[in-house]
Design a protein around this motif. Sequence first.
Motif, PDB file in Angstrom:
ATOM      1  N   ASP A   5     -36.151 -29.813 -24.675  1.00 47.21           N
ATOM      2  CA  ASP A   5     -37.120 -30.232 -23.653  1.00 47.21           C
ATOM      3  C   ASP A   5     -37.979 -29.060 -23.193  1.00 47.21           C
ATOM      4  O   ASP A   5     -39.185 -29.193 -22.993  1.00 47.21           O
ATOM      5  N   ALA A   6     -37.332 -27.905 -23.020  1.00 46.71           N
ATOM      6  CA  ALA A   6     -38.065 -26.710 -22.608  1.00 46.71           C
ATOM      7  C   ALA A   6     -39.087 -26.307 -23.668  1.00 46.71           C
ATOM      8  O   ALA A   6     -40.212 -25.924 -23.348  1.00 46.71           O
ATOM      9  N   ALA A   7     -38.713 -26.406 -24.942  1.00 48.33           N
ATOM     10  CA  ALA A   7     -39.634 -26.063 -26.034  1.00 48.33           C
ATOM     11  C   ALA A   7     -40.854 -26.975 -26.017  1.00 48.33           C
ATOM     12  O   ALA A   7     -41.995 -26.508 -26.151  1.00 48.33           O
ATOM     13  N   VAL A   8     -40.641 -28.262 -25.825  1.00 51.23           N
ATOM     14  CA  VAL A   8     -41.753 -29.214 -25.765  1.00 51.23           C
ATOM     15  C   VAL A   8     -42.667 -28.886 -24.592  1.00 51.23           C
ATOM     16  O   VAL A   8     -43.894 -28.852 -24.732  1.00 51.23           O
ATOM     17  N   GLU A   9     -42.074 -28.605 -23.439  1.00 54.43           N
ATOM     18  CA  GLU A   9     -42.868 -28.289 -22.248  1.00 54.43           C
ATOM     19  C   GLU A   9     -43.671 -27.006 -22.436  1.00 54.43           C
ATOM     20  O   GLU A   9     -44.850 -26.937 -22.089  1.00 54.43           O
ATOM     21  N   VAL A  10     -43.049 -25.980 -23.000  1.00 56.42           N
ATOM     22  CA  VAL A  10     -43.751 -24.712 -23.245  1.00 56.42           C
ATOM     23  C   VAL A  10     -44.921 -24.938 -24.197  1.00 56.42           C
ATOM     24  O   VAL A  10     -46.040 -24.470 -23.940  1.00 56.42           O
ATOM     25  N   PRO A  17     -49.108 -23.558 -31.605  1.00 56.42           N
ATOM     26  CA  PRO A  17     -47.779 -23.327 -32.191  1.00 56.42           C
ATOM     27  C   PRO A  17     -47.247 -21.944 -31.816  1.00 56.42           C
ATOM     28  O   PRO A  17     -48.010 -20.988 -31.679  1.00 56.42           O
ATOM     29  N   LEU A  18     -45.934 -21.862 -31.628  1.00 54.59           N
ATOM     30  CA  LEU A  18     -45.294 -20.612 -31.247  1.00 54.59           C
ATOM     31  C   LEU A  18     -44.003 -20.401 -32.026  1.00 54.59           C
ATOM     32  O   LEU A  18     -43.346 -21.369 -32.419  1.00 54.59           O
ATOM     33  N   HIS A  19     -43.628 -19.139 -32.192  1.00 54.98           N
ATOM     34  CA  HIS A  19     -42.330 -18.785 -32.764  1.00 54.98           C
ATOM     35  C   HIS A  19     -41.262 -19.108 -31.718  1.00 54.98           C
ATOM     36  O   HIS A  19     -41.522 -19.028 -30.514  1.00 54.98           O
ATOM     37  N   TYR A  20     -40.066 -19.446 -32.187  1.00 60.24           N
ATOM     38  CA  TYR A  20     -39.029 -19.842 -31.229  1.00 60.24           C
ATOM     39  C   TYR A  20     -38.682 -18.729 -30.233  1.00 60.24           C
ATOM     40  O   TYR A  20     -38.289 -19.011 -29.108  1.00 60.24           O
ATOM     41  N   LYS A  21     -38.865 -17.466 -30.614  1.00 59.05           N
ATOM     42  CA  LYS A  21     -38.606 -16.372 -29.671  1.00 59.05           C
ATOM     43  C   LYS A  21     -39.650 -16.361 -28.551  1.00 59.05           C
ATOM     44  O   LYS A  21     -39.329 -16.113 -27.393  1.00 59.05           O
ATOM     45  N   GLU A  22     -40.904 -16.661 -28.903  1.00 60.32           N
ATOM     46  CA  GLU A  22     -41.954 -16.754 -27.881  1.00 60.32           C
ATOM     47  C   GLU A  22     -41.705 -17.956 -26.975  1.00 60.32           C
ATOM     48  O   GLU A  22     -41.906 -17.868 -25.762  1.00 60.32           O
ATOM     49  N   ILE A  23     -41.290 -19.073 -27.575  1.00 57.04           N
ATOM     50  CA  ILE A  23     -40.975 -20.265 -26.785  1.00 57.04           C
ATOM     51  C   ILE A  23     -39.889 -19.934 -25.772  1.00 57.04           C
ATOM     52  O   ILE A  23     -39.980 -20.287 -24.596  1.00 57.04           O
ATOM     53  N   THR A  24     -38.851 -19.223 -26.233  1.00 50.75           N
ATOM     54  CA  THR A  24     -37.750 -18.842 -25.347  1.00 50.75           C
ATOM     55  C   THR A  24     -38.234 -17.954 -24.213  1.00 50.75           C
ATOM     56  O   THR A  24     -37.872 -18.168 -23.049  1.00 50.75           O
ATOM     57  N   LYS A  38     -26.121 -15.443 -23.311  1.00 51.63           N
ATOM     58  CA  LYS A  38     -26.329 -14.067 -23.762  1.00 51.63           C
ATOM     59  C   LYS A  38     -27.468 -13.928 -24.765  1.00 51.63           C
ATOM     60  O   LYS A  38     -28.163 -12.927 -24.783  1.00 51.63           O
ATOM     61  N   THR A  39     -27.630 -14.908 -25.633  1.00 54.84           N
ATOM     62  CA  THR A  39     -28.666 -14.832 -26.680  1.00 54.84           C
ATOM     63  C   THR A  39     -29.494 -16.112 -26.687  1.00 54.84           C
ATOM     64  O   THR A  39     -29.383 -16.937 -27.593  1.00 54.84           O
ATOM     65  N   PRO A  40     -30.339 -16.280 -25.684  1.00 53.65           N
ATOM     66  CA  PRO A  40     -31.092 -17.535 -25.583  1.00 53.65           C
ATOM     67  C   PRO A  40     -32.038 -17.772 -26.751  1.00 53.65           C
ATOM     68  O   PRO A  40     -32.231 -18.923 -27.162  1.00 53.65           O
ATOM     69  N   ASP A  41     -32.613 -16.707 -27.323  1.00 57.03           N
ATOM     70  CA  ASP A  41     -33.525 -16.934 -28.446  1.00 57.03           C
ATOM     71  C   ASP A  41     -32.770 -17.436 -29.675  1.00 57.03           C
ATOM     72  O   ASP A  41     -33.280 -18.287 -30.413  1.00 57.03           O
ATOM     73  N   ASN A  42     -31.532 -16.969 -29.885  1.00 57.89           N
ATOM     74  CA  ASN A  42     -30.732 -17.490 -30.996  1.00 57.89           C
ATOM     75  C   ASN A  42     -30.385 -18.958 -30.772  1.00 57.89           C
ATOM     76  O   ASN A  42     -30.416 -19.768 -31.702  1.00 57.89           O
ATOM     77  N   THR A  43     -30.061 -19.294 -29.531  1.00 59.14           N
ATOM     78  CA  THR A  43     -29.741 -20.682 -29.199  1.00 59.14           C
ATOM     79  C   THR A  43     -30.953 -21.572 -29.405  1.00 59.14           C
ATOM     80  O   THR A  43     -30.845 -22.661 -29.987  1.00 59.14           O
ATOM     81  N   MET A  44     -32.117 -21.122 -28.945  1.00 58.91           N
ATOM     82  CA  MET A  44     -33.346 -21.903 -29.120  1.00 58.91           C
ATOM     83  C   MET A  44     -33.619 -22.124 -30.599  1.00 58.91           C
ATOM     84  O   MET A  44     -33.910 -23.246 -31.028  1.00 58.91           O
ATOM     85  N   GLY A  45     -33.533 -21.075 -31.403  1.00 58.08           N
ATOM     86  CA  GLY A  45     -33.765 -21.193 -32.838  1.00 58.08           C
ATOM     87  C   GLY A  45     -32.801 -22.171 -33.486  1.00 58.08           C
ATOM     88  O   GLY A  45     -33.193 -23.003 -34.308  1.00 58.08           O
ATOM     89  N   GLY A  67     -39.559 -20.641 -38.402  1.00 54.81           N
ATOM     90  CA  GLY A  67     -39.419 -20.158 -37.038  1.00 54.81           C
ATOM     91  C   GLY A  67     -40.551 -20.517 -36.101  1.00 54.81           C
ATOM     92  O   GLY A  67     -40.468 -20.253 -34.908  1.00 54.81           O
ATOM     93  N   VAL A  68     -41.605 -21.145 -36.613  1.00 55.33           N
ATOM     94  CA  VAL A  68     -42.769 -21.500 -35.787  1.00 55.33           C
ATOM     95  C   VAL A  68     -42.842 -23.015 -35.649  1.00 55.33           C
ATOM     96  O   VAL A  68     -42.798 -23.746 -36.630  1.00 55.33           O
ATOM     97  N   PHE A  69     -42.998 -23.455 -34.412  1.00 56.80           N
ATOM     98  CA  PHE A  69     -42.978 -24.882 -34.107  1.00 56.80           C
ATOM     99  C   PHE A  69     -44.222 -25.304 -33.357  1.00 56.80           C
ATOM    100  O   PHE A  69     -44.840 -24.508 -32.649  1.00 56.80           O
ATOM    101  N   ALA A  70     -44.584 -26.574 -33.537  1.00 53.33           N
ATOM    102  CA  ALA A  70     -45.740 -27.158 -32.858  1.00 53.33           C
ATOM    103  C   ALA A  70     -45.379 -28.574 -32.429  1.00 53.33           C
ATOM    104  O   ALA A  70     -44.379 -29.132 -32.882  1.00 53.33           O
TER     105      ALA A  70
END
Length: 74
Positions: A5-10, A17-24, A38-45, A67-70
Motif C-alpha cells: 500500500d505504501a509503494a502504491v501511495e508513494v 517509476p521508482l526503484h524499490y529503495k527509493e520507494i522505501t 532493520k532492513t526496510p528496503d529489503n522487505t520492500m523489495g 527493481g523498478v516499479f510503476a
Amino acid sequence: MTFTDAAVEVLRQIGRPLHYKEITDFAIERNLLSHVGKTPDNTMGARLAALMKKETPDCPLVRVKPGVFALREW
C-alpha cells in the motif's frame, strides 16, 4: 499501512517509476509504513517481488526494470 500500500501511495505522489529503495525512502520519510524493521528496503523489495510473481490482473503495480516499479494505470 502495508509495504505494498505504501509503494502504491508513494508512486501516486511522485508520479514516475521508482526503484524499490527509493520507494522505501519516500515511504519512511512520509511515515507511510506501520512498521519499518532493520532492513526496510529489503522487505520492500521482497514484498514487491512476491506481488509480481502472483501475476494477478488487479495488481496495481508493474515491474518496468529489475527493481523498478510503476503503477499499472500509467
